[in-house]
Scaffold this motif. Structure first.
Motif, PDB file in Angstrom:
ATOM      1  N   SER A 153     -11.066  25.736 -28.667  1.00  0.00           N
ATOM      2  CA  SER A 153     -11.884  26.305 -27.829  1.00  0.00           C
ATOM      3  C   SER A 153     -11.261  26.678 -26.645  1.00  0.00           C
ATOM      4  O   SER A 153     -11.670  27.641 -25.708  1.00  0.00           O
ATOM      5  CB  SER A 153     -12.872  25.449 -27.705  1.00  0.00           C
ATOM      6  OG  SER A 153     -12.681  24.075 -27.213  1.00  0.00           O
TER       7      SER A 153
ATOM      8  N   ILE B   9     -18.758  22.010 -33.712  1.00  0.00           N
ATOM      9  CA  ILE B   9     -20.022  21.796 -32.693  1.00  0.00           C
ATOM     10  C   ILE B   9     -20.007  22.902 -31.691  1.00  0.00           C
ATOM     11  O   ILE B   9     -21.055  23.204 -30.907  1.00  0.00           O
ATOM     12  CB  ILE B   9     -19.950  20.530 -32.003  1.00  0.00           C
ATOM     13  CG1 ILE B   9     -18.540  20.143 -31.511  1.00  0.00           C
ATOM     14  CG2 ILE B   9     -20.626  19.432 -32.692  1.00  0.00           C
ATOM     15  CD1 ILE B   9     -18.371  18.932 -30.439  1.00  0.00           C
TER      16      ILE B   9
ATOM     17  N   TYR C 203     -14.297  30.860 -29.008  1.00  0.00           N
ATOM     18  CA  TYR C 203     -14.178  30.084 -30.261  1.00  0.00           C
ATOM     19  C   TYR C 203     -15.518  29.698 -30.811  1.00  0.00           C
ATOM     20  O   TYR C 203     -15.532  29.833 -32.181  1.00  0.00           O
ATOM     21  CB  TYR C 203     -13.473  28.745 -29.924  1.00  0.00           C
ATOM     22  CG  TYR C 203     -13.195  27.662 -30.918  1.00  0.00           C
ATOM     23  CD1 TYR C 203     -12.354  27.606 -31.970  1.00  0.00           C
ATOM     24  CD2 TYR C 203     -13.969  26.518 -30.641  1.00  0.00           C
ATOM     25  CE1 TYR C 203     -12.035  26.793 -33.070  1.00  0.00           C
ATOM     26  CE2 TYR C 203     -13.795  25.219 -31.847  1.00  0.00           C
ATOM     27  CZ  TYR C 203     -13.071  25.662 -32.846  1.00  0.00           C
ATOM     28  OH  TYR C 203     -12.800  24.744 -33.863  1.00  0.00           O
TER      29      TYR C 203
ATOM     30  N   PRO D  11     -17.428  17.389 -35.523  1.00  0.00           N
ATOM     31  CA  PRO D  11     -17.450  16.933 -34.172  1.00  0.00           C
ATOM     32  C   PRO D  11     -15.928  16.998 -33.554  1.00  0.00           C
ATOM     33  O   PRO D  11     -15.014  17.678 -34.126  1.00  0.00           O
ATOM     34  CB  PRO D  11     -18.249  15.833 -34.137  1.00  0.00           C
ATOM     35  CG  PRO D  11     -17.752  15.113 -35.471  1.00  0.00           C
ATOM     36  CD  PRO D  11     -17.632  16.372 -36.456  1.00  0.00           C
ATOM     37  N   GLY D  12     -15.777  16.343 -32.371  1.00  0.00           N
ATOM     38  CA  GLY D  12     -14.524  16.065 -31.879  1.00  0.00           C
ATOM     39  C   GLY D  12     -13.615  15.341 -33.007  1.00  0.00           C
ATOM     40  O   GLY D  12     -14.095  14.001 -33.208  1.00  0.00           O
TER      41      GLY D  12
ATOM     42  N   GLY E 207      -7.734  22.207 -27.670  1.00  0.00           N
ATOM     43  CA  GLY E 207      -9.375  22.018 -27.768  1.00  0.00           C
ATOM     44  C   GLY E 207      -9.767  21.570 -26.648  1.00  0.00           C
ATOM     45  O   GLY E 207      -9.299  21.020 -25.605  1.00  0.00           O
ATOM     46  N   THR E 208     -11.236  21.248 -26.618  1.00  0.00           N
ATOM     47  CA  THR E 208     -11.804  20.706 -25.314  1.00  0.00           C
ATOM     48  C   THR E 208     -12.380  19.211 -25.612  1.00  0.00           C
ATOM     49  O   THR E 208     -12.599  18.540 -24.694  1.00  0.00           O
ATOM     50  CB  THR E 208     -13.020  21.587 -25.068  1.00  0.00           C
ATOM     51  OG1 THR E 208     -12.500  22.978 -24.986  1.00  0.00           O
ATOM     52  CG2 THR E 208     -13.376  21.392 -23.677  1.00  0.00           C
ATOM     53  N   SER E 209     -12.490  18.891 -26.806  1.00  0.00           N
ATOM     54  CA  SER E 209     -12.422  17.602 -27.097  1.00  0.00           C
ATOM     55  C   SER E 209     -11.399  16.612 -27.088  1.00  0.00           C
ATOM     56  O   SER E 209     -11.246  15.308 -27.479  1.00  0.00           O
ATOM     57  CB  SER E 209     -13.235  17.412 -28.609  1.00  0.00           C
ATOM     58  OG  SER E 209     -12.532  17.729 -29.532  1.00  0.00           O
ATOM     59  N   ASP E 210     -10.385  17.462 -26.632  1.00  0.00           N
ATOM     60  CA  ASP E 210      -9.023  16.544 -26.681  1.00  0.00           C
ATOM     61  C   ASP E 210      -8.922  15.461 -25.836  1.00  0.00           C
ATOM     62  O   ASP E 210      -8.095  14.425 -26.137  1.00  0.00           O
ATOM     63  CB  ASP E 210      -7.859  17.705 -26.471  1.00  0.00           C
ATOM     64  CG  ASP E 210      -7.716  18.845 -27.532  1.00  0.00           C
ATOM     65  OD1 ASP E 210      -8.529  19.005 -28.314  1.00  0.00           O
ATOM     66  OD2 ASP E 210      -7.022  19.781 -27.081  1.00  0.00           O
TER      67      ASP E 210
ATOM     68  N   TRP F 243     -22.051  21.708 -25.388  1.00  0.00           N
ATOM     69  CA  TRP F 243     -21.971  21.115 -26.907  1.00  0.00           C
ATOM     70  C   TRP F 243     -23.180  19.713 -26.756  1.00  0.00           C
ATOM     71  O   TRP F 243     -23.373  19.070 -25.896  1.00  0.00           O
ATOM     72  CB  TRP F 243     -20.724  20.622 -27.329  1.00  0.00           C
ATOM     73  CG  TRP F 243     -19.659  21.531 -27.368  1.00  0.00           C
ATOM     74  CD1 TRP F 243     -20.050  23.024 -27.335  1.00  0.00           C
ATOM     75  CD2 TRP F 243     -18.130  21.554 -27.558  1.00  0.00           C
ATOM     76  NE1 TRP F 243     -18.775  23.761 -27.521  1.00  0.00           N
ATOM     77  CE2 TRP F 243     -17.554  22.823 -27.584  1.00  0.00           C
ATOM     78  CE3 TRP F 243     -17.508  20.381 -27.548  1.00  0.00           C
ATOM     79  CZ2 TRP F 243     -16.288  22.843 -27.693  1.00  0.00           C
ATOM     80  CZ3 TRP F 243     -16.095  20.671 -27.573  1.00  0.00           C
ATOM     81  CH2 TRP F 243     -15.599  21.915 -27.686  1.00  0.00           C
TER      82      TRP F 243
ATOM     83  N   GLY G 262      -9.097  20.679 -34.724  1.00  0.00           N
ATOM     84  CA  GLY G 262      -9.335  19.381 -34.547  1.00  0.00           C
ATOM     85  C   GLY G 262     -10.572  18.907 -33.620  1.00  0.00           C
ATOM     86  O   GLY G 262     -11.266  19.720 -33.365  1.00  0.00           O
TER      87      GLY G 262
END
Ligand code: AKB
Length: 362
Positions: free
Chosen positions: A90, A134, A163, A200-201, A212-215, A308, A362
């Motif tokens: 993302s 998500i 994304y 999800p993340g 990614g953004t959940s990184d 999200w 991921g």
């Protein structure tokens, strides 16, 4: 005769590496009980595989957009199953939307075509496993995010990122190829069998995500384990769902294994536990009391996680194919993440955010 094969794209990414290990173990068990059934694992990625994985598969270092390579693959192998993991995540996709569209959409379209052709040729559907995200959800503001804490599959499908748009559209392309393409071409035999889960993340003890953004979750944890300071790029209060990597692999393998009749939908929400970034920090601190974690929100990345959902309703997956994560938050940290990460950093240095290749999820 062509050898039968499972194809994994984006194989050098986080999910890819974990999936290879799981499938290779399964295949080894099958070989012990049934002898060599001739099934190959083909992997594809722009990057090489780590040496410890490369021996159990046939790796093709190429882009999924390279049609000549794909053509060569299907002339040599009968592909029965595709785990299509290659994607630009993302944050990276926001910086390179054209490249993201090419890889995430055109790449997926090419593989769906390949799977549809292979299905016709075999007279049996190719299973196409697609990790969605998500990111397909887009909640307009904080009030709505709080009000709709656990979203269902069909709610709030208004992604705000390239994304997320790519993933949502590819879910629809998969459905089109499996249901409608077949009807128009009724005399051409079965089409592919498309199945998707929305992750999800994800948090792995073995690899770090990138792009990614959940990184921030895994980055926080890996930094703490290495005694490095970490500035989290989102606000302390923002909450999203997460999952430990072994459960992500289990979900893909489980949904691939069930008979098509038990699936009441082609695309399923799945989740494990939800944490705010502050809760995540507290969990990490309980194992690494000296960790130095601060919060320095980046407005663009913040906007993405704000859109999200804080949790997913995965009751349909639980009902239809008995989905249930093995790792709740307690177990994920105490029995998987922390012990494995501690072992990993005994003597090994990996720069945060620099380890993982471009093509991954991921
Ligand atoms: C990302 O942050 O882009 C991914 C995802 C949630 O799909 N980890």
């Amino acid at each position: 005769m062509r050898a039968k094969a499972t194809l994994i794209t984006g194989a050098a990414g986080e999910v890819g590496q974990a999936l290879i290990q799981a499938l290779a173990k399964e295949r080894a068990k099958d070989r012990n009980t049934d002898g060599d059934n001739g099934r190959h694992i083909l992997t594809m990625d722009l990057n090489p595989l780590p040496a410890h994985l490369a021996t159990s598969v046939t790796h093709i270092q190429a882009s999924i957009l390279d049609t000549a390579t794909l053509d060569r693959l299907i002339s040599e192998y009968e592909i029965e199953e595709i785990y299509h993991l290659a994607a630009l995540l993302s944050t990276r996709a926001e910086f390179s939307p054209d490249a993201a569209h090419r890889v995430n959409v055109e790449g997926t379209m090419g593989l769906l075509h390949l799977a549809a052709q292979q299905s016709e040729w075999r007279g049996e559907p190719v299973r196409f496993l697609f990790p969605s995200s998500i990111a397909v959800f887009g909640l307009p503001d904080q009030h709505t995010k709080q009000q709709y804490a656990r979203v269902r599959e069909w709610e709030w499908n208004y992604p705000s990122t390239m994304y997320g748009c790519n993933k949502l559209y590819c879910e629809m392309l998969g459905i089109y190829f499996s249901r409608h393409y077949r009807q128009l071409a009724a005399d051409r035999g079965p089409s592919l069998d498309f199945r998707a889960v929305r992750f999800p993340g994800l948090i792995s003890a073995d690899t770090l995500p990138s792009g990614g953004t959940s990184d921030y979750g895994p980055e926080m944890l890996h930094a703490a384990a290495q005694g490095k300071p970490y500035a989290c790029f989102v606000r302390e209060d923002v909450r999203i769902p997460f999952m430990a990597m072994p459960d992500a692999v289990k979900a893909l393998v489980d949904i691939a294994a069930v008979p098509l009749e038990v699936l009441s939908r082609p695309v399923y929400n799945i989740t494990s536990f939800s944490l705010s970034a502050g809760d995540f920090r507290d969990r990490v601190r309980s194992f690494f009391p000296d960790c130095q974690i601060t919060f320095k929100p980046d407005s663009k990345r913040q906007r993405i996680v704000d859109s999200w959902p804080s949790d997913l309703d995965d009751s349909t997956a639980r009902r239809d194919w008995n989905w249930s994560p093995d790792y709740d938050v307690e177990r994920a940290f105490a029995e998987y993440l922390v012990p494995m990460i501690r072992r990993r950093y005994e003597g090994i240095e990996v720069p945060i955010g620099k380890e993982s290749p471009d093509q991954q999820l991921g």
